[in-house]
Motif scaffolding. Structure first.
Motif, mmCIF file in Angstrom:
data_model
loop_
_atom_site.group_PDB
_atom_site.id
_atom_site.type_symbol
_atom_site.label_atom_id
_atom_site.label_comp_id
_atom_site.label_asym_id
_atom_site.label_seq_id
_atom_site.Cartn_x
_atom_site.Cartn_y
_atom_site.Cartn_z
ATOM 1 N N ASN A 187 0.905 -1.386 0.448
ATOM 2 C CA ASN A 187 0.016 0.167 0.513
ATOM 3 C C ASN A 187 1.062 1.458 -0.395
ATOM 4 O O ASN A 187 1.034 1.886 0.727
ATOM 5 N N LYS A 188 0.959 1.643 -1.489
ATOM 6 C CA LYS A 188 2.140 2.754 -1.236
ATOM 7 C C LYS A 188 1.546 4.432 -0.970
ATOM 8 O O LYS A 188 2.584 4.780 -0.109
ATOM 9 N N LYS A 189 0.289 4.036 -0.535
ATOM 10 C CA LYS A 189 -0.407 5.336 0.111
ATOM 11 C C LYS A 189 -0.067 5.748 1.260
ATOM 12 O O LYS A 189 0.243 5.968 1.933
ATOM 13 N N MET A 190 -0.601 4.322 1.851
ATOM 14 C CA MET A 190 -0.384 4.423 3.462
ATOM 15 C C MET A 190 0.996 4.560 4.083
ATOM 16 O O MET A 190 1.046 4.952 5.149
ATOM 17 N N VAL A 191 2.334 3.792 3.250
ATOM 18 C CA VAL A 191 3.163 4.306 3.731
ATOM 19 C C VAL A 191 4.336 5.148 3.074
ATOM 20 O O VAL A 191 4.353 5.781 4.748
ATOM 21 N N ALA A 192 3.403 6.086 2.079
ATOM 22 C CA ALA A 192 3.660 7.111 1.593
ATOM 23 C C ALA A 192 3.597 8.320 3.269
ATOM 24 O O ALA A 192 3.934 9.424 3.735
ATOM 25 N N LEU A 193 2.411 8.243 3.294
ATOM 26 C CA LEU A 193 1.693 9.239 4.416
ATOM 27 C C LEU A 193 2.624 9.285 6.034
ATOM 28 O O LEU A 193 2.532 9.751 6.369
ATOM 29 N N TYR A 194 2.448 7.709 6.187
ATOM 30 C CA TYR A 194 2.522 7.478 7.133
ATOM 31 C C TYR A 194 3.737 6.753 7.552
ATOM 32 O O TYR A 194 3.905 5.397 8.492
ATOM 33 N N HIS A 195 5.618 7.148 6.582
ATOM 34 C CA HIS A 195 5.777 6.247 6.717
ATOM 35 C C HIS A 195 7.119 6.165 7.888
ATOM 36 O O HIS A 195 7.255 5.300 8.887
ATOM 37 N N LYS A 196 7.277 7.344 8.877
ATOM 38 C CA LYS A 196 8.460 7.280 9.988
ATOM 39 C C LYS A 196 7.382 6.919 10.473
ATOM 40 O O LYS A 196 7.630 5.836 11.271
ATOM 41 N N GLU A 197 6.334 6.542 10.873
ATOM 42 C CA GLU A 197 5.451 6.274 12.504
ATOM 43 C C GLU A 197 5.268 4.817 12.038
ATOM 44 O O GLU A 197 5.592 4.528 12.870
ATOM 45 N N ILE A 198 4.905 4.183 10.867
ATOM 46 C CA ILE A 198 5.321 3.181 10.613
ATOM 47 C C ILE A 198 6.759 2.664 11.210
ATOM 48 O O ILE A 198 6.265 1.214 11.777
ATOM 49 N N LEU A 199 7.600 2.823 10.335
ATOM 50 C CA LEU A 199 8.973 2.331 11.253
ATOM 51 C C LEU A 199 8.602 2.751 12.733
ATOM 52 O O LEU A 199 9.839 1.640 13.377
ATOM 53 N N GLY A 233 17.730 8.874 3.308
ATOM 54 C CA GLY A 233 17.050 8.548 4.538
ATOM 55 C C GLY A 233 17.003 9.451 5.623
ATOM 56 O O GLY A 233 16.997 9.734 5.930
ATOM 57 N N LEU A 234 16.246 10.619 4.783
ATOM 58 C CA LEU A 234 14.855 11.051 4.975
ATOM 59 C C LEU A 234 13.740 11.064 4.985
ATOM 60 O O LEU A 234 13.011 10.980 3.678
ATOM 61 N N PHE A 235 12.379 11.355 6.080
ATOM 62 C CA PHE A 235 11.684 11.214 5.296
ATOM 63 C C PHE A 235 11.406 12.810 5.266
ATOM 64 O O PHE A 235 10.846 13.633 5.522
ATOM 65 N N ILE A 236 10.186 12.435 3.634
ATOM 66 C CA ILE A 236 9.721 13.465 3.328
ATOM 67 C C ILE A 236 8.088 13.820 3.092
ATOM 68 O O ILE A 236 8.021 12.582 2.096
ATOM 69 N N HIS A 237 7.056 14.427 3.300
ATOM 70 C CA HIS A 237 5.721 13.421 2.866
ATOM 71 C C HIS A 237 5.421 14.437 2.111
ATOM 72 O O HIS A 237 5.936 14.659 1.296
ATOM 73 N N PRO A 238 4.656 13.082 1.710
ATOM 74 C CA PRO A 238 4.479 13.557 -0.296
ATOM 75 C C PRO A 238 4.063 15.017 -0.731
ATOM 76 O O PRO A 238 4.005 15.337 -1.595
ATOM 77 N N ASN A 239 2.718 15.557 0.525
ATOM 78 C CA ASN A 239 2.729 16.988 0.013
ATOM 79 C C ASN A 239 3.570 18.185 -0.486
ATOM 80 O O ASN A 239 3.143 19.038 -0.683
ATOM 81 N N GLU A 240 4.740 17.664 0.284
ATOM 82 C CA GLU A 240 5.947 18.784 0.132
ATOM 83 C C GLU A 240 6.377 19.512 -1.314
ATOM 84 O O GLU A 240 6.914 19.197 -1.144
ATOM 85 N N ILE A 241 6.308 17.980 -1.899
ATOM 86 C CA ILE A 241 6.875 17.232 -2.888
ATOM 87 C C ILE A 241 5.841 17.875 -3.962
ATOM 88 O O ILE A 241 4.786 18.131 -4.023
ATOM 89 N N PRO A 242 6.867 19.392 -5.119
ATOM 90 C CA PRO A 242 5.844 19.725 -6.315
ATOM 91 C C PRO A 242 5.284 18.626 -7.275
ATOM 92 O O PRO A 242 5.617 17.913 -7.524
ATOM 93 N N LEU A 243 4.714 19.589 -7.317
ATOM 94 C CA LEU A 243 3.670 18.095 -8.453
ATOM 95 C C LEU A 243 3.267 18.852 -10.172
ATOM 96 O O LEU A 243 2.446 19.651 -9.814
#
Length: 399
Positions: A97-109, A208-218
């Motif tokens: 589930n890429k959306k779940m991992v991307a949105l909660y990546h750091k918290e999950i790990l 080695g850096l957590f970046i929330h997807p919403n911070e990435i220009p699209l």
């Protein structure tokens, strides 16, 4: 060797592929004992034992006989809830589930480490291409400079049909939907959102850096029209939706946008549902991998690979105690094909290099184009390299 028992959440395209593969091949040593679905009575192209299906998540999560949880549902919030509960029960999880991992990546790990379990998610990024495994293992002793990826098979299929087969965007999208590469609501794919989720995940494994997807220009492909298709065909170029991230002096920049590539580029021959990833590192230099990024069995293969990782107790990368890199908004000036503007469009703030009926080529910055789009909702841009622009000028292809 012990035979592992697993509980499966979701029996869609990928879930069915995983189930079929485990049933047909005993080498994995993993049996699926229970499957949680929303609708037990739904017709499925599978032979299932009586009683294996359930609508109650607790029948899997509270089952002490199960060693592994396989999470393959669509809803990121529900998936995150399942993962958290599984961790609390001491169960390791494999997810796609890429959306779940991307949105909660750091918290999950962090939860993974707190509960002393394992969490693998190779299937969340680029289907059959083992890019996370490569970044974690092959590049562990190297330093990644940049990563560029065609990470969405739906977009790549549409763009291939538009340029190579001269189809309009709407017809190419319909073909993708008819073949099962695109959903009835294709927004996440064609807007670039799906690519952004995957890029966000890859950035952690590369830098080695957590970046929330919403911070990435699209910028997606859903506004492309005949102007860019005709331009690409005329100059023997192809359009690719590319997610990219790079490090410069400890600062990570990232973006997702369509780009024009020529035949000398590794991405030029990545067609239809295929994905491709180009990694540049200090010692290894540039390395390119490609493979199918969509479909039942390509993604199922990644899930099966992770199941073997769990079975053989493969180690997982630890979270760095301190992030030594930081994220910076991309402010680089680049050359863009720009179209979709109205008659009152103000070119101020752009260095116009060439102007034709319906489009311009101009130097500008991504964030400035985002501002312009607020007043011009149909505006779109496709990046082209200085090398391609110079070739067009030298060939006198531009007036």
């Amino acid at each position: 060797m012990k035979k592992f028992k697993a509980g499966l959440f979701g029996l869609g395209v990928v879930g069915s592929g995983v189930y079929k593969a485990l049933q047909q091949n005993g080498k994995y040593g993993i049996s699926i004992e229970k499957i949680a679905v929303k609708n037990i009575d739904k017709k499925r192209d599978l032979e299932l034992p009586n009683g294996i299906l359930t609508t109650a998540a607790v029948e899997i999560l509270d089952n002490t006989d199960l060693d592994i949880i396989i999470e393959l549902i669509n809803d990121p919030e529900e998936a995150f809830s399942i993962v958290k509960k599984a961790f609390k029960k001491g169960k390791s999880v494999v997810s796609a589930n890429k959306k779940m991992v991307a949105l909660y990546h750091k918290e999950i790990l962090e939860l993974r480490e707190k509960h002393g379990v394992k969490f693998f998610y190779e299937g969340a990024v680029c289907g059959s291409v083992p890019i996370l495994r490569l970044l974690d293992q092959h590049y562990k002793s190297d330093q990644v400079n940049s990563i560029k990826a065609i990470a969405n098979g739906t977009c790549n299929f549409i763009l291939s049909k538009m340029v190579s087969e001269n189809q309009g965007y709407d017809l190419a999208l319909k073909d993708a939907q008819d073949l099962g590469f695109a959903e009835l609501d294709p927004y996440s794919d064609v807007s670039g959102e799906d690519t952004r989720f995957k890029l966000s995940i890859m950035i952690y494994h590369a830098f080695g850096l957590f970046i929330h997807p919403n911070e990435i220009p699209l910028q997606g492909i859903n506004y492309l029209d005949e102007n860019i298709k005709d331009f690409a065909q005329k100059h023997h170029l192809k359009i690719k939706l590319i997610g990219e991230a790079q490090e410069v002096n400890g600062k990570i920049t990232a973006k997702v946008e369509p780009q024009l590539v020529n035949e000398s580029h590794d991405f030029y021959n990545i067609e239809n549902e295929y994905n491709g990833i180009l990694v540049d590192a200090v010692f290894a230099g540039e390395q390119f991998v490609k493979g199918k990024g969509a479909g039942s069995f390509p993604t199922a293969l990644a899930v099966l690979s992770n199941l073997k990782d769990l079975k053989y107790d493969l180690a997982v990368a630890k979270i760095a105690k301190k992030e030594i890199k930081s994220y910076s908004k991309n402010s680089k000036t680049e050359i863009y094909f720009i179209a979709g503007f109205n008659d009152n469009f103000n070119f101020q703030g752009l260095e116009v290099l060439n102007k034709e009926e319906g489009y311009i080529l101009a130097k500008g910055q991504f964030d400035y184009l985002e501002e312009l789009k607020k007043g011009n909702p149909d505006l779109y841009w496709v990046q082209l390299s200085e090398n391609i622009f110079e070739e067009l000028v030298n060939q006198e292809a531009l007036i």
